[in-house]
Design an enzyme around this catalytic site. Structure first.
Site: not given
Ligand code: ZN
Length: 501
Positions: A264-265, A268, A294
């Site tokens: 997820h990170e 980003h 997101e």
């Protein structure tokens, strides 16, 4: 005009330097700083924030932007210089609307509210938060009032994180989504939840971290221009386009926490690493909005990282790292486990499908409070009612109910949550456009190659940085306006197949 453009870039560059220095201090505070540094660090951050705000609202910057007006209007909308002037003017005009004294008052209140919440949540004490939250609501309304002419009082607050989106537009997207999701969640609810015990064995931390690094390196996270550290709450931050950092937390008894959080990170971070290097040091060297940001974390985490092709490649490797824990587990069992749909109370632990229901509950409650139709003291009851009707589960206390998310207790009420679901919607829309252009993407993922997908995202999303607004970027990248249809198609296909609906 050339010298005025140079002057604009110099002024904006200095603002960016101050903001980046503050970001380094914040990263350090969250990862390495000993507790004794807290008081001085808060003061240092307040000083840097004030310096950046003073420069951002300096009348000489406004004058320069006025002088550049005619130059900008002679340039095509998609030129980098026009984009830079637009972004700078937008930031300037947003910043000068709100008096510095009010901002200081709000931020002092927010830190007090946060301190109170850290004690109130473990004690399940919503009562003590009522007067504090009433004040937050009042301040949030006052903040919105600095932007008169809005259609809904939440619009200016949504604008802060998702520029260009309004309550009216979000309601259309969210209503479509809720109508599509509800029957799907109901149908899945008839099945017993998948067994996810294979994720709940003991997985030593160092091996988890090493595997996570291998995964994100393959996805395209550039360790020469980024790094990963540990922190209690994972986040991404950037100090320049050449230094974009992520953090991760590890639970040795839940395999997905560090792994999916890391992906997820990294999503980003890959977004920011992919911004046009010529935007370095300007307001364009940033993501468009919380929704678009997101969309990238969720595209990589869910659409890629929880897919069958992804695990057909990575599962044998994961078994190699954890042979005692995973030998004998079928890839299908593992795939089902990481896609288990189950009614739950906590947003951040919710599955891919019901997650959006949690977000939409918060979105509606925020609007009701801002509209004045829901009083703060009635919030817990409204919360329970919506959990009962939308998810079919009622929190036994406020701790895991209305007190669970930090957002309202450390900032404003309004604009805090829509970005998460908007991200899911946009992520699916971008992915569908990429796969239509390159049908080979799925096969590549199953052989551990992500370059075609990553390349499409770099070219159509990442490189633009903050040059366009969210609706503009979606139109440019996908040829269509923001729509929840691709996301619903994706969910119906994936979960329909998983649960044989
Ligand atoms: Zn995120």
């Amino acid at each position: 005009m050339h010298s005025q453009m140079q002057e604009l870039k110099r002024l904006l560059g200095e603002i960016k330097d101050i903001q980046s220095a503050a970001a380094v201090l914040e990263w350090d505070q969250a990862t390495l700083m000993p507790p004794g540094g807290a008081a001085a660090r808060a003061r240092q951050l307040a000083t840097l924030t004030r310096l950046a705000h003073e420069r951002l609202t300096d009348p000489s910057l406004g004058k320069l932007l006025d002088e550049l007006g005619p130059y900008e209007s002679n340039m095509p909308h998609d030129s980098d210089e026009a984009g830079l002037i637009r972004a700078a003017r937008y930031d300037f005009e947003q910043a000068i609307r709100v008096p510095a004294g009010f901002l200081a008052e709000f931020s002092a209140h927010a830190s007090e509210a946060y301190q109170a919440w850290t004690a109130a949540r473990p004690a399940d004490d919503f009562g003590s938060m009522v007067p504090i939250l009433e004040r937050t609501l009042q301040l949030s309304r006052r903040l919105a009032e600095y932007f008169p002419g809005y259609e809904h009082i939440a619009d200016p607050l949504i604008e802060y994180s998702d520029r260009g989106m309004t309550v009216a537009e979000l309601r259309i997207v969210f209503d479509e989504l809720r109508q599509g999701l509800t029957p799907l969640v109901k149908a899945i609810d008839e099945h017993p939840p998948f067994d996810d015990s294979c994720l709940r064995r003991t997985f030593p931390e160092q091996a988890q971290l090493a595997f996570g690094r291998e995964v994100i390196e393959r996805l395209g996270f550039d360790f020469a221009r980024g790094r990963q550290d540990k922190s209690p709450h994972p986040f991404m931050t950037g100090f320049s386009l050449g230094d974009v950092r992520i953090t991760t937390r590890v639970d040795e008894h839940m395999l997905t926490q560090a792994l999916m959080g890391t992906i997820h990170e990294a999503g980003h971070a890959m977004y920011e690493q992919g911004i046009n290097p010529e935007f370095e040091g300007t307001p364009l060297a940033d993501g468009v909005s919380s929704g678009v940001h997101e969309s990238q974390s969720r595209l990589w985490e869910n659409i890629v990282g929880r897919s069958r092709p992804f695990w057909s490649f990575f599962f044998p490797r994961l078994q190699g790292v954890f042979p005692d824990q995973l030998n004998g587990v079928l890839v299908e069992t593992f795939y089902q486990a990481i896609n288990r749909v189950d009614k739950s109370l906590i947003r951040t632990e919710a599955d891919e499908l019901t997650y959006n229901l949690h977000v939409m509950i918060r979105f509606d409650l925020e609007l009701a409070m801002l509209e004045g139709s829901l009083a703060v003291r009635d919030l817990p009851e409204a919360w329970r009612e919506r959990y009962r009707s939308d998810i079919g589960i009622v929190p036994p206390d406020n701790r895991d109910g209305v007190l669970q998310d930090v957002h309202w207790y450390a900032g404003r009420i309004g604009g805090a949550f829509q970005g998460y679901t908007l991200g899911n919607v946009l992520g699916a829309q971008f992915f569908e456009a990429a796969r239509t252009a390159h049908p080979e993407i799925e096969n590549e993922i199953s052989s551990g190659s992500f370059e075609t997908l990553h390349g499409w995202l770099r070219e159509h999303v990442y490189t633009h940085g903050r040059k366009y607004t969210t609706p503009e970027l979606v139109e440019i990248a996908t040829g269509k306006p923001v729509s929840s249809e691709p996301y619903l198609r994706y969910l119906r296909q994936k979960f329909g197949e998983l649960y044989r609906l």
